[in-house]
Design a protein around this motif. Structure first.
Motif, PDB file in Angstrom:
ATOM      1  N   PRO A 173     -17.219  30.205  64.119  1.00  0.00           N
ATOM      2  CA  PRO A 173     -16.083  30.944  64.692  1.00  0.00           C
ATOM      3  C   PRO A 173     -15.612  32.111  63.819  1.00  0.00           C
ATOM      4  O   PRO A 173     -15.196  33.140  64.342  1.00  0.00           O
ATOM      5  N   GLU A 206     -20.720  26.151  71.630  1.00  0.00           N
ATOM      6  CA  GLU A 206     -21.210  27.320  70.893  1.00  0.00           C
ATOM      7  C   GLU A 206     -22.117  26.895  69.747  1.00  0.00           C
ATOM      8  O   GLU A 206     -22.013  25.785  69.236  1.00  0.00           O
ATOM      9  N   TYR A 209     -11.176  20.368  66.271  1.00  0.00           N
ATOM     10  CA  TYR A 209     -11.356  21.693  66.866  1.00  0.00           C
ATOM     11  C   TYR A 209     -12.800  22.176  66.752  1.00  0.00           C
ATOM     12  O   TYR A 209     -13.360  22.699  67.721  1.00  0.00           O
ATOM     13  N   ILE A 210     -13.383  22.008  65.578  1.00  0.00           N
ATOM     14  CA  ILE A 210     -14.758  22.489  65.432  1.00  0.00           C
ATOM     15  C   ILE A 210     -15.724  21.620  66.225  1.00  0.00           C
ATOM     16  O   ILE A 210     -16.749  22.115  66.728  1.00  0.00           O
ATOM     17  N   TRP A 227     -15.575  23.043  69.612  1.00  0.00           N
ATOM     18  CA  TRP A 227     -16.233  24.347  69.586  1.00  0.00           C
ATOM     19  C   TRP A 227     -17.755  24.185  69.646  1.00  0.00           C
ATOM     20  O   TRP A 227     -18.443  24.863  70.411  1.00  0.00           O
ATOM     21  N   LEU A 267      -9.108  27.874  63.795  1.00  0.00           N
ATOM     22  CA  LEU A 267      -9.164  27.528  65.219  1.00  0.00           C
ATOM     23  C   LEU A 267      -7.845  26.941  65.704  1.00  0.00           C
ATOM     24  O   LEU A 267      -7.376  27.260  66.796  1.00  0.00           O
ATOM     25  N   LEU A 306      -8.203  25.424  72.718  1.00  0.00           N
ATOM     26  CA  LEU A 306      -9.395  26.130  72.277  1.00  0.00           C
ATOM     27  C   LEU A 306     -10.028  26.873  73.451  1.00  0.00           C
ATOM     28  O   LEU A 306     -10.082  26.362  74.564  1.00  0.00           O
ATOM     29  N   PHE A 307     -10.506  28.074  73.221  1.00  0.00           N
ATOM     30  CA  PHE A 307     -11.139  28.944  74.217  1.00  0.00           C
ATOM     31  C   PHE A 307     -10.162  29.442  75.286  1.00  0.00           C
ATOM     32  O   PHE A 307     -10.579  29.937  76.327  1.00  0.00           O
TER      33      PHE A 307
END
Length: 458
Positions: free
Chosen positions: A113, A109, A101-102, A105, A80, A156-157
């Motif tokens: 990933p 979500e 980051y996770i 995420w 990520l 991110l995204f």
């Protein structure tokens, strides 16, 4: 000798890479017997430690001038962040990621990933094994391992945002622009970091987003769906505090929002008003909007719009009127007629009374309310207020309408209301603190200036 040492170091690095892959695969949920799998992982860890120890000894013999830049093992890289992990954690799929980051995420979500697997839960646990291996590897290779950070993850995204913006602002088909604008609308609503990145990370992004609405091409200009998606995306972006000034100061924004207040789908008009309401939270933006044609368009929307559109437009005008010089502008634009008309119809009463209470300190506003006979509507509201706040705002308006001119003939109307219904006596006893104070003041005027009956006691 140096070449031989370097060769040995390269061999050890390749062996380490192989062992790390084995560790991660065994730790990721293979179908082997759990005891066998655990035993395999332990052996692989021991081997990794042995290799790292050997590598440290070998590299200590290589002159610093001969050491080439090291390549970080891909097993240490978060997919990520695309950087070496600082705080590796394991999620339900068995995959390891950088914690910051996770965590971001998983707010949005419920899939892995990497594997796209739907996760049984959104929890994670620290991967101490990988963390220790990374620490040892960094020591061996004299690699600068950063400390954990609390900074917001903004990238991110965001990988496809630039491409979507390009599709919106390019001269491609209107259908493609609509599809891209719809996705931008979705992304800017769902991901807070996209709002940050869009304005701060992409050059001239606001101008590019709005360019289809400023074009002279009638086919684009008449696309109500494209307009709605772009305006709504702009509203999503305006929610972020740091974006408000940048957006409002863009020369395209206020004119195009003004246009969208006048024409477009009901949702476009509502969201254009909501955007202006969001932007008007900043004092400098109150001046910018107050000096624009948006004021008249907002007043027209108060009068003509549906329940939600009127609510958003009223909120914006309320914010604008916090700045003294804007009060005269909204009165000149027809606010009193529009607001009293809506209140008489029983629509948006609470919001509009709050606005009129704020503006009732303006002489011209009071004069217009007086001419329209709005005092009788206020009496009707005060007899049976729907809430404490409604009663408070209504009595504040009455108080301000008569405070500057306590002429006996004018106060006679208020005296008659009190004598017939005991309206102000009830408010003095049952209203909010502010309403009671204003009602007491009105009762004193009646007692002092109106001859005849004393104020009725409830």
């Amino acid at each position: 000798m140096a070449d031989s040492t370097e060769t040995n170091a390269d061999t050890l690095r390749r062996e380490l890479q192989k062992v790390l892959t084995e560790i991660l695969n065994d730790g990721g949920g293979n179908d082997r017997d759990e005891t066998e799998a655990f035993s395999g992982v332990v052996k692989a860890i021991d081997e990794a430690v042995r290799i790292l120890t050997c590598l440290r000894k070998v590299e200590s013999k290589i002159p610093e001038s001969d050491i080439s830049p090291v390549e970080v093992p891909r097993e240490f890289i978060c997919t990520l962040s695309n950087t070496i992990m600082i705080e590796p954690v394991i999620i339900a799929s068995g995959q390891t990621y950088e914690k910051r980051y996770i965590t971001e995420w998983l707010k949005h979500e419920r899939t892995c990933p990497k594997t796209k697997q739907v996760l049984s839960h959104r929890l994670w646990i620290p991967n101490h094994l990988i963390s220790d291996l990374i620490t040892q590897w960094c020591l061996v290779n004299k690699y600068d391992h950063q400390k954990p950070s609390d900074e917001l993850v903004t990238e991110l995204f965001t990988s496809d945002i630039e491409a979507l913006l390009q599709r919106v602002s390019s001269s491609s088909s209107v259908a493609d622009q609509i599809e891209a604008a719809k996705e931008l609308r979705h992304q800017t609503k769902k991901f807070p970091n996209v709002r940050v990145f869009f304005v701060a990370g992409i050059h001239d992004s606001i101008t590019r987003l709005l360019s289809p609405l400023s074009t002279l091409d009638e086919a684009v200009d008449s696309s109500l769906e494209l307009q709605e998606n772009i305006v709504t995306a702009l509203f999503n972006l305006s929610i972020l505090e740091s974006n408000k000034t940048v957006i409002a100061e863009n020369c395209l924004v206020i004119p195009l929002l003004t246009k969208s207040l006048k024409q477009g789908t009901d949702e476009t008009r509502r969201n254009a008003a909501a955007t202006l309401s969001s932007l008007s939270a900043i004092d400098s933006n109150k001046i910018i909007i107050g000096n624009s044609e948006a004021v008249k368009a907002l007043i027209d929307l108060i009068e003509e719009g549906d329940l939600l559109a009127t609510k958003e437009a009223t909120s914006t005008v309320f914010n604008l009127c916090i700045v003294l010089e804007n009060k005269g502008k909204v009165v000149s634009a027809g606010l009193i007629h529009a607001a009293t008309k809506k209140i008489k119809a029983g629509s948006n009463v609470d919001e509009l009374l709050s606005l009129l209470a704020l503006i009732s300190t303006h002489n011209r506003a009071v004069e217009e309310m007086d001419k329209l006979g709005f005092i009788y509507d206020l009496f009707s509201i005060l007899r049976k207020p729907s809430s404490l706040l409604t009663g408070e705002n209504a009595v504040v308006i009455v108080f301000n309408m008569y405070d500057r001119n306590r002429d006996r003939s004018r106060l006679k109307v208020v005296g008659e209301e009190e004598n017939q219904h005991g309206t102000f006596t009830k408010l003095a006893k049952q209203g909010s603190v502010r309403a009671a104070r204003k009602a007491q003041g009105i009762l004193q005027w009646i007692k002092r200036f109106v001859t005849g009956k004393e104020p009725q006691r409830a």
